[in-house]
Every structure is written in C-alpha cells, then in structure tokens.
Write an enzyme that holds these catalytic residues in place. Structure first.
Site, PDB file in Angstrom:
ATOM      1  N   HIS A   1      33.379  41.065  34.142  1.00 55.47           N
ATOM      2  CA  HIS A   1      33.261  42.426  34.309  1.00 55.47           C
ATOM      3  C   HIS A   1      33.310  42.672  35.834  1.00 55.47           C
ATOM      4  O   HIS A   1      32.594  42.283  36.660  1.00 55.47           O
ATOM      5  CB  HIS A   1      31.947  42.953  33.971  1.00 55.47           C
ATOM      6  CG  HIS A   1      31.536  44.391  34.158  1.00 55.47           C
ATOM      7  ND1 HIS A   1      32.017  45.255  33.118  1.00 55.47           N
ATOM      8  CD2 HIS A   1      30.871  45.040  34.835  1.00 55.47           C
ATOM      9  CE1 HIS A   1      31.805  46.427  33.454  1.00 55.47           C
ATOM     10  NE2 HIS A   1      31.142  46.560  34.490  1.00 55.47           N
TER      11      HIS A   1
ATOM     12  N   MET B   1      34.320  52.619  39.067  1.00 50.90           N
ATOM     13  CA  MET B   1      33.231  53.795  39.389  1.00 50.90           C
ATOM     14  C   MET B   1      34.003  54.244  40.891  1.00 50.90           C
ATOM     15  O   MET B   1      33.648  54.407  41.886  1.00 50.90           O
ATOM     16  CB  MET B   1      32.089  52.930  39.731  1.00 50.90           C
ATOM     17  CG  MET B   1      31.289  52.823  38.576  1.00 50.90           C
ATOM     18  SD  MET B   1      29.885  51.498  38.691  1.00 50.90           S
ATOM     19  CE  MET B   1      31.267  50.048  38.730  1.00 50.90           C
TER      20      MET B   1
ATOM     21  N   SER C   1      28.830  40.324  35.242  1.00 48.66           N
ATOM     22  CA  SER C   1      29.308  41.207  36.417  1.00 48.66           C
ATOM     23  C   SER C   1      29.286  40.462  37.546  1.00 48.66           C
ATOM     24  O   SER C   1      28.429  40.042  38.271  1.00 48.66           O
ATOM     25  CB  SER C   1      28.372  42.301  36.561  1.00 48.66           C
ATOM     26  OG  SER C   1      28.726  43.088  37.749  1.00 48.66           O
TER      27      SER C   1
ATOM     28  N   ASP D   1      33.382  45.365  39.133  1.00 46.87           N
ATOM     29  CA  ASP D   1      33.079  46.633  39.288  1.00 46.87           C
ATOM     30  C   ASP D   1      33.754  47.057  40.411  1.00 46.87           C
ATOM     31  O   ASP D   1      33.363  46.474  41.513  1.00 46.87           O
ATOM     32  CB  ASP D   1      31.391  46.674  39.421  1.00 46.87           C
ATOM     33  CG  ASP D   1      30.792  46.593  38.298  1.00 46.87           C
ATOM     34  OD1 ASP D   1      30.758  47.312  37.363  1.00 46.87           O
ATOM     35  OD2 ASP D   1      29.915  45.423  38.080  1.00 46.87           O
TER      36      ASP D   1
ATOM     37  N   MET E   1      33.863  50.111  43.262  1.00 45.10           N
ATOM     38  CA  MET E   1      33.187  51.134  43.702  1.00 45.10           C
ATOM     39  C   MET E   1      33.921  51.772  44.767  1.00 45.10           C
ATOM     40  O   MET E   1      34.113  50.877  45.781  1.00 45.10           O
ATOM     41  CB  MET E   1      31.808  50.775  44.027  1.00 45.10           C
ATOM     42  CG  MET E   1      30.976  50.167  42.733  1.00 45.10           C
ATOM     43  SD  MET E   1      29.219  49.899  43.143  1.00 45.10           S
ATOM     44  CE  MET E   1      28.891  49.125  41.658  1.00 45.10           C
TER      45      MET E   1
ATOM     46  N   ASP F   1      25.973  48.599  29.889  1.00 38.61           N
ATOM     47  CA  ASP F   1      25.835  48.180  31.194  1.00 38.61           C
ATOM     48  C   ASP F   1      25.035  48.635  32.101  1.00 38.61           C
ATOM     49  O   ASP F   1      24.928  49.677  32.316  1.00 38.61           O
ATOM     50  CB  ASP F   1      27.564  48.485  31.924  1.00 38.61           C
ATOM     51  CG  ASP F   1      27.647  47.953  33.393  1.00 38.61           C
ATOM     52  OD1 ASP F   1      26.744  46.838  33.732  1.00 38.61           O
ATOM     53  OD2 ASP F   1      28.485  48.254  34.008  1.00 38.61           O
ATOM     54  N   GLY F   2      24.071  47.647  32.660  1.00 39.06           N
ATOM     55  CA  GLY F   2      22.925  47.907  33.305  1.00 39.06           C
ATOM     56  C   GLY F   2      21.636  47.178  32.831  1.00 39.06           C
ATOM     57  O   GLY F   2      21.153  47.918  31.736  1.00 39.06           O
ATOM     58  N   GLY F   3      21.184  46.339  33.573  1.00 36.52           N
ATOM     59  CA  GLY F   3      19.513  45.965  32.905  1.00 36.52           C
ATOM     60  C   GLY F   3      19.448  45.187  31.784  1.00 36.52           C
ATOM     61  O   GLY F   3      18.637  45.066  31.325  1.00 36.52           O
TER      62      GLY F   3
ATOM     63  N   SER G   1      22.601  40.371  37.362  1.00 40.59           N
ATOM     64  CA  SER G   1      21.913  39.804  37.905  1.00 40.59           C
ATOM     65  C   SER G   1      21.162  38.880  36.909  1.00 40.59           C
ATOM     66  O   SER G   1      20.602  37.605  37.155  1.00 40.59           O
ATOM     67  CB  SER G   1      20.712  40.677  38.338  1.00 40.59           C
ATOM     68  OG  SER G   1      20.404  41.831  37.508  1.00 40.59           O
TER      69      SER G   1
ATOM     70  N   HIS H   1      35.753  47.879  35.638  1.00 41.65           N
ATOM     71  CA  HIS H   1      34.860  48.950  35.526  1.00 41.65           C
ATOM     72  C   HIS H   1      35.131  50.103  36.707  1.00 41.65           C
ATOM     73  O   HIS H   1      34.718  49.629  37.914  1.00 41.65           O
ATOM     74  CB  HIS H   1      33.435  48.611  35.301  1.00 41.65           C
ATOM     75  CG  HIS H   1      32.454  49.628  35.314  1.00 41.65           C
ATOM     76  ND1 HIS H   1      31.186  49.710  35.265  1.00 41.65           N
ATOM     77  CD2 HIS H   1      32.526  51.186  34.936  1.00 41.65           C
ATOM     78  CE1 HIS H   1      30.419  50.907  35.311  1.00 41.65           C
ATOM     79  NE2 HIS H   1      31.494  51.604  35.169  1.00 41.65           N
TER      80      HIS H   1
ATOM     81  N   MET I   1      26.537  53.656  30.055  1.00 38.33           N
ATOM     82  CA  MET I   1      25.827  53.323  31.041  1.00 38.33           C
ATOM     83  C   MET I   1      24.281  53.127  30.719  1.00 38.33           C
ATOM     84  O   MET I   1      23.633  54.390  30.353  1.00 38.33           O
ATOM     85  CB  MET I   1      26.007  54.039  32.313  1.00 38.33           C
ATOM     86  CG  MET I   1      27.406  53.603  32.967  1.00 38.33           C
ATOM     87  SD  MET I   1      27.866  52.146  33.441  1.00 38.33           S
ATOM     88  CE  MET I   1      26.511  51.625  34.663  1.00 38.33           C
TER      89      MET I   1
ATOM     90  N   GLY J   1      26.053  52.152  40.369  1.00 36.97           N
ATOM     91  CA  GLY J   1      26.092  51.829  41.826  1.00 36.97           C
ATOM     92  C   GLY J   1      25.693  50.478  42.218  1.00 36.97           C
ATOM     93  O   GLY J   1      26.001  50.003  43.058  1.00 36.97           O
ATOM     94  N   PHE J   2      24.545  50.127  41.595  1.00 33.82           N
ATOM     95  CA  PHE J   2      23.679  48.924  42.119  1.00 33.82           C
ATOM     96  C   PHE J   2      23.426  47.997  40.859  1.00 33.82           C
ATOM     97  O   PHE J   2      23.391  48.360  39.631  1.00 33.82           O
ATOM     98  CB  PHE J   2      22.503  49.250  42.911  1.00 33.82           C
ATOM     99  CG  PHE J   2      22.934  50.054  44.066  1.00 33.82           C
ATOM    100  CD1 PHE J   2      23.529  49.427  45.113  1.00 33.82           C
ATOM    101  CD2 PHE J   2      22.846  51.485  44.035  1.00 33.82           C
ATOM    102  CE1 PHE J   2      23.544  50.204  46.222  1.00 33.82           C
ATOM    103  CE2 PHE J   2      23.297  52.205  45.160  1.00 33.82           C
ATOM    104  CZ  PHE J   2      23.699  51.745  46.212  1.00 33.82           C
ATOM    105  N   GLY J   3      23.557  46.653  40.992  1.00 35.42           N
ATOM    106  CA  GLY J   3      22.906  45.571  40.181  1.00 35.42           C
ATOM    107  C   GLY J   3      21.461  45.745  40.343  1.00 35.42           C
ATOM    108  O   GLY J   3      20.696  46.180  41.191  1.00 35.42           O
ATOM    109  N   GLY J   4      20.739  44.825  39.382  1.00 37.10           N
ATOM    110  CA  GLY J   4      19.532  44.580  39.412  1.00 37.10           C
ATOM    111  C   GLY J   4      18.445  45.737  38.988  1.00 37.10           C
ATOM    112  O   GLY J   4      17.185  45.684  39.534  1.00 37.10           O
TER     113      GLY J   4
HETATM  114  C1  DX5 Z   1      26.402  49.009  38.030  1.00 44.55           C
HETATM  115  C2  DX5 Z   1      27.382  48.086  37.637  1.00 44.55           C
HETATM  116  C3  DX5 Z   1      26.921  46.993  36.810  1.00 44.55           C
HETATM  117  C4  DX5 Z   1      26.114  45.991  37.549  1.00 44.55           C
HETATM  118  C5  DX5 Z   1      25.132  45.533  36.441  1.00 44.55           C
HETATM  119  O1  DX5 Z   1      26.821  49.977  38.495  1.00 44.55           O
HETATM  120  O2  DX5 Z   1      28.206  48.923  36.802  1.00 44.55           O
HETATM  121  O3  DX5 Z   1      27.957  46.158  36.196  1.00 44.55           O
HETATM  122  O4  DX5 Z   1      26.627  44.849  37.979  1.00 44.55           O
HETATM  123  O5  DX5 Z   1      24.127  44.794  37.106  1.00 44.55           O
HETATM  124  P1  DX5 Z   1      22.747  44.360  36.493  1.00 44.55           P
HETATM  125  O6  DX5 Z   1      23.275  43.520  35.080  1.00 44.55           O
HETATM  126  O7  DX5 Z   1      22.109  43.512  37.210  1.00 44.55           O
HETATM  127  O8  DX5 Z   1      22.003  45.500  36.000  1.00 44.55           O
HETATM  128 ZN    ZN Z   2      29.712  47.863  35.579  1.00 42.26          ZN
END
Ligand code: DX5
Ligand code: ZN
Length: 225
Positions: free
Chosen positions: A36, A71, A13, A38, A40, A178-180, A201, A69, A140, A145-148
């Site tokens: 990927h 959002m 991403s 994102d 938003m 997607d996520g973590g 991340s 993706h 999801m 909304g956020f990475g990490g």
């Molecule tokens: C979050 C995004 C993800 C994000 C994942 O809303 O849809 O694509 O980049 O980030 P990580 O892999 O750090 O959880």
């Molecule tokens: Zn995403």
C-alpha cells in the site's frame, strides 16, 4: 462465510517503512498481497510523502503488486499518471475528484484497477450507485494523513453499508479499510464486511513483518467474505 469466501488480503503501508531503506522494507513484506503506497501532497492532507518517481522505483523492485492510495487534490488531473506506471491499483478520494466515473474509466482503460476512497466524515450513500464503475471501495478508518492513529469504530456501519450494496448487486468490488488496523481491530472490520486490509504501524512496528502479516490474516480469516 460463503463458499465463495476468499482469504483476507493484507496490504502493508510503506508510510511506516524506513524511507532510506525502501527496497529492504518492501522485500520484508513479500508474503503480503500488495504494497500500500500512500501518496500525499500537503494539500488534500497535512502531510507530504512522495510522487510518481518514487512510486516507479518501488514498482521496479517490489515482489508484490502496488496498491496506490492517492491523498491528493485534483485527482482527475494526476491519477492517470500513476496508472501509467503499471501499478496494480489506483485509488483516489471522492472528495478530490470532479468526475469520479470518468476518472475510474480512464484508470481502467490504462490497465489499473480503480478505487474510490471516502474520508471518515464523507457519507458513502451517494457513491454506492457508482460501485459497478470501481474495483475497490476504500473506507478510511482514520482521518487520512498519518500512520499510527486509532481505528474509528464509528466507521463499521459504513463498511457494512458498502458490503450490503456489493452483495445486493453481486458485484466484484473489494472493500478496503485503512487506518488503525491491528490484530485487535481487524476482526471487527472483517465482520462488518471488509476483505482488504491496509496496515502500516502494526506491520512495520512489529519485530517480524512476516509474522505480523500472518497474524493479521489469521485474525481476519473467520470473517472472510
Ligand atoms: C493514512 C494512510 C494509511 C496509513 C495507515 O492516511 O492512508 O495507509 O499508513 O497507518 P496505520 O496502519 O498505522 O494506521
Ligand atoms: Zn493509505
């Protein structure tokens, strides 16, 4: 693993990329299966990234396909414009679309793969009967909304439910998470039924993005679907 099992798809991403070095950071993940992207809008999620102009530029310089993706609210209105950029795949949220089937048909008619995403709090059951209309179902594994953020292990049964429905119907639909996603969590997601993995991340935070992609692929491979 079955005889039909394919290697797991890894999709870094660019939310975790350096936005002023986007071309460099897209080229850094050339060994991945897709970028990927994102999008938003500060409404569907409490964060803002970029819109179609930026996606068009990434599409122009990327050595690999784009997995967009969305959002954003009012996906019915805005998603086709992303497909018209010529991207490989467009995923919109079930919570943001008035008519998911009509929208998926429009996206496919334009030439993109159509994806349906569900937030952690959304029951996927009502959407399973719509799977033949889609090319990808995104579960999801964090609040969008956020990475990490940390992987939500509570989503594993949802991934398994989607995998069961796809296998029962012998459907060609990818199960994306997607996520973590890290080398520590990807195996569990793969075992539950995912075959397509977004990682922000854990790829861009690593010393070498290429090494991180290879490590993720290796960690998921024993559970290929
Ligand atoms: C979050 C995004 C993800 C994000 C994942 O809303 O849809 O694509 O980049 O980030 P990580 O892999 O750090 O959880
Ligand atoms: Zn995403």
């Amino acid at each position: 693993m079955t005889a039909r099992a394919l290697p797991p798809r890894i999709e870094p991403s660019i939310l975790s990329a350096d936005f002023v070095n986007m071309q460099r950071d897209v080229e850094a993940i050339a060994t991945a299966d897709a970028v990927h992207v994102d999008v938003m809008d500060n409404h569907f999620v409490p964060n803002l990234t970029f819109g179609p102009q930026m996606v068009a530029r990434v599409q122009a310089v990327s050595p690999i396909p784009l997995d967009v993706h969305l959002m954003i609210t009012d996906a019915d209105r805005w998603a086709p414009g992303y497909a018209e950029l010529g991207v490989f795949s467009v995923t919109f949220h079930a919570e943001a679309a008035a008519d998911p089937v009509a929208l998926a048909r429009r996206l496919r008619a334009i030439g993109a793969r159509a994806g349906l995403a569900v937030k952690p709090g959304t029951d996927v059951t009502p959407y399973l009967e719509l799977l033949p209309e889609f090319d990808q179902l995104l579960v999801m594994t964090v609040e969008p909304g956020f990475g990490g953020q940390s992987f939500m292990a509570g989503m594993l049964p949802k991934i398994a439910a989607v995998r069961s429905a796809i296998d029962a119907g012998a459907l060609d639909v990818w199960v994306q998470v997607d996520g973590g996603i890290t080398v520590d969590t990807i195996g569990r997601a793969a075992e539950a039924g995912a075959d397509t993995f977004v990682a922000g991340s854990s790829v861009y935070g690593a010393g070498s993005a290429a090494d991180a992609i290879a490590a993720l692929r290796e960690a998921a491979a024993p559970h290929a679907h």
